[in-house]
Motif scaffolding. Structure first.
Motif, PDB file in Angstrom:
ATOM      1  N   ALA A   1     -22.174 -51.827  40.424  1.00 53.11           N
ATOM      2  CA  ALA A   1     -23.475 -51.451  39.849  1.00 53.11           C
ATOM      3  C   ALA A   1     -24.541 -52.482  40.214  1.00 53.11           C
ATOM      4  CB  ALA A   1     -23.356 -51.323  38.331  1.00 53.11           C
ATOM      5  N   PHE A   2     -24.163 -53.766  40.201  1.00 53.72           N
ATOM      6  CA  PHE A   2     -25.113 -54.826  40.552  1.00 53.72           C
ATOM      7  C   PHE A   2     -25.574 -54.677  41.998  1.00 53.72           C
ATOM      8  CE2 PHE A   2     -25.771 -58.860  42.736  1.00 53.72           C
ATOM      9  CZ  PHE A   2     -26.852 -59.361  42.030  1.00 53.72           C
ATOM     10  N   PHE A   3     -24.637 -54.505  42.933  1.00 54.23           N
ATOM     11  CA  PHE A   3     -25.013 -54.415  44.348  1.00 54.23           C
ATOM     12  C   PHE A   3     -25.726 -53.103  44.666  1.00 54.23           C
ATOM     13  CE2 PHE A   3     -22.043 -57.997  44.954  1.00 54.23           C
ATOM     14  CZ  PHE A   3     -22.834 -58.804  45.762  1.00 54.23           C
ATOM     15  N   GLU A   4     -25.403 -52.020  43.922  1.00 51.25           N
ATOM     16  CA  GLU A   4     -26.156 -50.768  44.102  1.00 51.25           C
ATOM     17  C   GLU A   4     -27.620 -50.983  43.727  1.00 51.25           C
ATOM     18  OE1 GLU A   4     -22.749 -47.327  43.316  1.00 51.25           O
ATOM     19  OE2 GLU A   4     -24.062 -47.944  41.668  1.00 51.25           O
ATOM     20  N   ARG A   5     -27.838 -51.680  42.609  1.00 53.11           N
ATOM     21  CA  ARG A   5     -29.196 -51.968  42.146  1.00 53.11           C
ATOM     22  C   ARG A   5     -29.938 -52.821  43.180  1.00 53.11           C
ATOM     23  NH1 ARG A   5     -32.490 -49.548  38.796  1.00 53.11           N
ATOM     24  NH2 ARG A   5     -34.319 -50.871  38.740  1.00 53.11           N
ATOM     25  N   LEU A   6     -29.237 -53.795  43.707  1.00 53.33           N
ATOM     26  CA  LEU A   6     -29.803 -54.693  44.720  1.00 53.33           C
ATOM     27  C   LEU A   6     -30.200 -53.897  45.964  1.00 53.33           C
ATOM     28  CD1 LEU A   6     -30.171 -57.780  45.244  1.00 53.33           C
ATOM     29  CD2 LEU A   6     -27.934 -57.729  46.330  1.00 53.33           C
ATOM     30  N   ARG A   7     -29.377 -52.925  46.315  1.00 52.54           N
ATOM     31  CA  ARG A   7     -29.612 -52.085  47.508  1.00 52.54           C
ATOM     32  C   ARG A   7     -30.907 -51.294  47.363  1.00 52.54           C
ATOM     33  NH1 ARG A   7     -30.271 -50.956  51.689  1.00 52.54           N
ATOM     34  NH2 ARG A   7     -28.986 -50.146  53.372  1.00 52.54           N
ATOM     35  N   GLU A   8     -31.295 -50.998  46.101  1.00 54.89           N
ATOM     36  CA  GLU A   8     -32.503 -50.200  45.845  1.00 54.89           C
ATOM     37  C   GLU A   8     -33.761 -51.061  45.771  1.00 54.89           C
ATOM     38  OE1 GLU A   8     -31.653 -48.463  42.116  1.00 54.89           O
ATOM     39  OE2 GLU A   8     -30.230 -46.993  42.911  1.00 54.89           O
ATOM     40  N   ALA A   9     -33.590 -52.374  45.858  1.00 57.38           N
ATOM     41  CA  ALA A   9     -34.733 -53.281  45.697  1.00 57.38           C
ATOM     42  C   ALA A   9     -35.743 -53.062  46.821  1.00 57.38           C
ATOM     43  CB  ALA A   9     -34.250 -54.721  45.708  1.00 57.38           C
ATOM     44  N   PRO A  10     -37.005 -53.472  46.590  1.00 58.66           N
ATOM     45  CA  PRO A  10     -38.007 -53.316  47.643  1.00 58.66           C
ATOM     46  C   PRO A  10     -37.572 -53.997  48.934  1.00 58.66           C
ATOM     47  CG  PRO A  10     -39.021 -54.046  45.597  1.00 58.66           C
ATOM     48  CD  PRO A  10     -37.539 -54.104  45.388  1.00 58.66           C
TER      49      PRO A  10
ATOM     50  N   LEU B   1     -19.513 -53.356  51.154  1.00 65.02           N
ATOM     51  CA  LEU B   1     -18.982 -53.756  49.843  1.00 65.02           C
ATOM     52  C   LEU B   1     -18.998 -52.582  48.864  1.00 65.02           C
ATOM     53  CD1 LEU B   1     -20.679 -57.251  49.380  1.00 65.02           C
ATOM     54  CD2 LEU B   1     -18.239 -56.814  49.776  1.00 65.02           C
ATOM     55  N   LEU B   2     -20.001 -51.701  49.013  1.00 68.23           N
ATOM     56  CA  LEU B   2     -20.151 -50.567  48.096  1.00 68.23           C
ATOM     57  C   LEU B   2     -19.294 -49.366  48.485  1.00 68.23           C
ATOM     58  CD1 LEU B   2     -24.011 -50.674  47.516  1.00 68.23           C
ATOM     59  CD2 LEU B   2     -22.209 -51.270  45.880  1.00 68.23           C
ATOM     60  N   ASP B   3     -18.705 -49.378  49.675  1.00 64.39           N
ATOM     61  CA  ASP B   3     -17.935 -48.227  50.161  1.00 64.39           C
ATOM     62  C   ASP B   3     -16.544 -48.243  49.513  1.00 64.39           C
ATOM     63  OD1 ASP B   3     -16.473 -46.329  51.492  1.00 64.39           O
ATOM     64  OD2 ASP B   3     -17.063 -46.968  53.506  1.00 64.39           O
ATOM     65  N   PRO B   4     -16.236 -47.239  48.668  1.00 67.23           N
ATOM     66  CA  PRO B   4     -14.938 -47.244  47.982  1.00 67.23           C
ATOM     67  C   PRO B   4     -13.751 -47.091  48.926  1.00 67.23           C
ATOM     68  CG  PRO B   4     -16.119 -45.184  47.540  1.00 67.23           C
ATOM     69  CD  PRO B   4     -17.064 -46.070  48.301  1.00 67.23           C
ATOM     70  N   HIS B   5     -14.022 -46.606  50.168  1.00 68.46           N
ATOM     71  CA  HIS B   5     -12.924 -46.376  51.128  1.00 68.46           C
ATOM     72  C   HIS B   5     -12.737 -47.542  52.095  1.00 68.46           C
ATOM     73  CE1 HIS B   5     -12.942 -42.403  49.474  1.00 68.46           C
ATOM     74  NE2 HIS B   5     -14.187 -42.210  49.860  1.00 68.46           N
TER      75      HIS B   5
ATOM     76  N   MET C   1     -36.474 -54.780  39.335  1.00 65.47           N
ATOM     77  CA  MET C   1     -36.622 -54.289  40.713  1.00 65.47           C
ATOM     78  C   MET C   1     -36.758 -52.779  40.675  1.00 65.47           C
ATOM     79  SD  MET C   1     -33.816 -56.470  42.750  1.00 65.47           S
ATOM     80  CE  MET C   1     -33.594 -58.191  42.484  1.00 65.47           C
ATOM     81  N   SER C   2     -37.925 -52.319  40.354  1.00 66.83           N
ATOM     82  CA  SER C   2     -38.135 -50.889  40.208  1.00 66.83           C
ATOM     83  C   SER C   2     -38.019 -50.212  41.561  1.00 66.83           C
ATOM     84  CB  SER C   2     -39.515 -50.647  39.610  1.00 66.83           C
ATOM     85  OG  SER C   2     -39.833 -49.294  39.689  1.00 66.83           O
ATOM     86  N   ARG C   3     -37.371 -49.057  41.569  1.00 69.31           N
ATOM     87  CA  ARG C   3     -37.156 -48.370  42.849  1.00 69.31           C
ATOM     88  C   ARG C   3     -38.322 -47.465  43.217  1.00 69.31           C
ATOM     89  NH1 ARG C   3     -32.457 -44.503  40.575  1.00 69.31           N
ATOM     90  NH2 ARG C   3     -32.314 -46.159  39.081  1.00 69.31           N
ATOM     91  N   HIS C   4     -39.302 -47.314  42.309  1.00 73.60           N
ATOM     92  CA  HIS C   4     -40.296 -46.260  42.508  1.00 73.60           C
ATOM     93  C   HIS C   4     -41.519 -46.691  43.312  1.00 73.60           C
ATOM     94  CE1 HIS C   4     -37.943 -43.991  39.770  1.00 73.60           C
ATOM     95  NE2 HIS C   4     -38.169 -44.809  38.772  1.00 73.60           N
ATOM     96  N   HIS C   5     -41.612 -47.969  43.649  1.00 74.46           N
ATOM     97  CA  HIS C   5     -42.878 -48.430  44.201  1.00 74.46           C
ATOM     98  C   HIS C   5     -42.648 -49.248  45.462  1.00 74.46           C
ATOM     99  CE1 HIS C   5     -44.520 -47.278  40.317  1.00 74.46           C
ATOM    100  NE2 HIS C   5     -43.528 -47.928  39.784  1.00 74.46           N
ATOM    101  N   HIS C   6     -43.681 -49.284  46.298  1.00 74.63           N
ATOM    102  CA  HIS C   6     -43.632 -50.174  47.452  1.00 74.63           C
ATOM    103  C   HIS C   6     -43.867 -51.598  46.988  1.00 74.63           C
ATOM    104  CE1 HIS C   6     -43.380 -46.783  50.054  1.00 74.63           C
ATOM    105  NE2 HIS C   6     -44.451 -46.251  49.519  1.00 74.63           N
ATOM    106  N   HIS C   7     -43.442 -52.536  47.818  1.00 77.92           N
ATOM    107  CA  HIS C   7     -43.426 -53.930  47.389  1.00 77.92           C
ATOM    108  C   HIS C   7     -44.813 -54.465  47.041  1.00 77.92           C
ATOM    109  CE1 HIS C   7     -41.482 -57.575  46.587  1.00 77.92           C
ATOM    110  NE2 HIS C   7     -42.021 -58.246  47.561  1.00 77.92           N
ATOM    111  N   HIS C   8     -45.859 -53.946  47.728  1.00 76.90           N
ATOM    112  CA  HIS C   8     -47.189 -54.501  47.462  1.00 76.90           C
ATOM    113  C   HIS C   8     -47.805 -53.933  46.189  1.00 76.90           C
ATOM    114  CE1 HIS C   8     -47.831 -50.859  49.965  1.00 76.90           C
ATOM    115  NE2 HIS C   8     -48.738 -50.624  49.031  1.00 76.90           N
TER     116      HIS C   8
END
Length: 291
Positions: free
Chosen positions: A239-248, A263-267, A1-8
């Protein structure tokens, strides 16, 4: 799930392996007990004293390479990967594990460079074949690396990972099932975008037999870390959910993304680092065959 590109964009379905290095490493570390069991099983299929060279093809950061070096103490163990940064991680890990004297890192494009890897008594291909368009040919090429009597171990399939209760108390129940569905959609797009892609029935023993090898058993290894999960497991979940958050965009609803943000908020008391109900339950299947 590369963060650098649009989904298309064509390349958006192919992972950015360098960026994924830390996540790949923490995943394999957390799952090491499962892989140690798998390595011990391989030691029953092929006596460790007779194994002189092990290839870990698609090694990534080399967690498995080091485990295999420990399981096969007479062998030179070779991490094979196209990404130099991941091979650097593998080298550093072999140093820390005290196996650097019989460890080698080989940069190779997969599947193109398979024929140049030299022969081995054991070839391990962990979740690598599904990144090759023509999986049938890839298995034949991996099999061709085996010395007579050698074993090919292909990790494909198993069960989706579970980390959280079905009803989290926030958002709509069933978040992880929807994450699985989104991942399946991404996976299908990733496969469709591969060069030379060919559809095959993913019957791995049959594919191994078609590659001219003799199937020698499939076994599934379970990892069960009950709640409350220890800190390294929780950190891996983050780390898994952060990666998921960056998905297209478009794979998950805004409501689910809002839950993931909590879920990602430490507070946040509902966050992954603060909940007492996070766990890790997963399984990987290893298919083996002999030359």
């Amino acid at each position: 799930m590369s963060r650098h590109h649009h989904h298309h964009n064509h390349t958006s379905t192919q992972p950015d392996w360098d960026a994924m290095g830390p996540l790949l490493e923490s995943k394999a570390e957390v799952e090491s007990p499962l892989y140690r069991q798998a390595a011990a099983w391989l030691g029953e299929l092929t006596p460790p004293a007779g194994v002189r060279r092990v290839l870990d093809v698609g090694s990534g950061p080399g967690v498995l390479t080091t485990l295999l070096a420990e399981a096969f103490p007479a062998a030179e163990t070779v991490a094979v990967d196209p990404t130099p940064q991941l091979l650097e991680r593998a080298r550093a890990r072999a140093e820390r594990a005290g196996v650097a004297d019989r460890f080698q890192a080989l940069r190779a494009q997969l599947p193109g460079d398979l024929s140049g890897l030299g022969s081995a008594d054991l070839v391990w291909a962990g979740n690598m074949v599904h990144h090759v368009g023509d999986q049938r040919t890839a298995l034949a090429d991996l099999g061709a690396l085996l010395r007579p009597g050698g074993v090919l171990a292909v990790v494909e399939g198993g069960l989706p990972t579970r980390r959280l209760p079905r009803d989290l108390g926030i958002g709509r129940p069933g978040l992880e099932a929807r994450v699985d569905a989104a991942h399946s959609e991404w996976f299908a797009a990733m496969r469709a975008d591969l060069p030379g892609v060919k559809d095959v029935v993913e019957d791995w023993p049959a594919l191994l037999a078609a590659a001219g090898l003799t199937p020698s058993g499939s076994r599934t290894f379970l990892l069960d870390i009950p709640a409350p999960a220890p800190a390294p497991v929780r950190e891996h979940h983050v780390a898994f959910f952060e990666r998921l958050r960056e998905a297209p965009g478009g794979l998950l609803t805004d409501e689910d993304l809002a839950v993931i943000d909590r879920l990602l908020d430490p507070h946040d008391p509902e966050g992954l680092l603060n909940r007492a109900d996070t766990f890790l339950l997963t399984a990987h299947t290893v298919h083996t065959a002999r030359r």
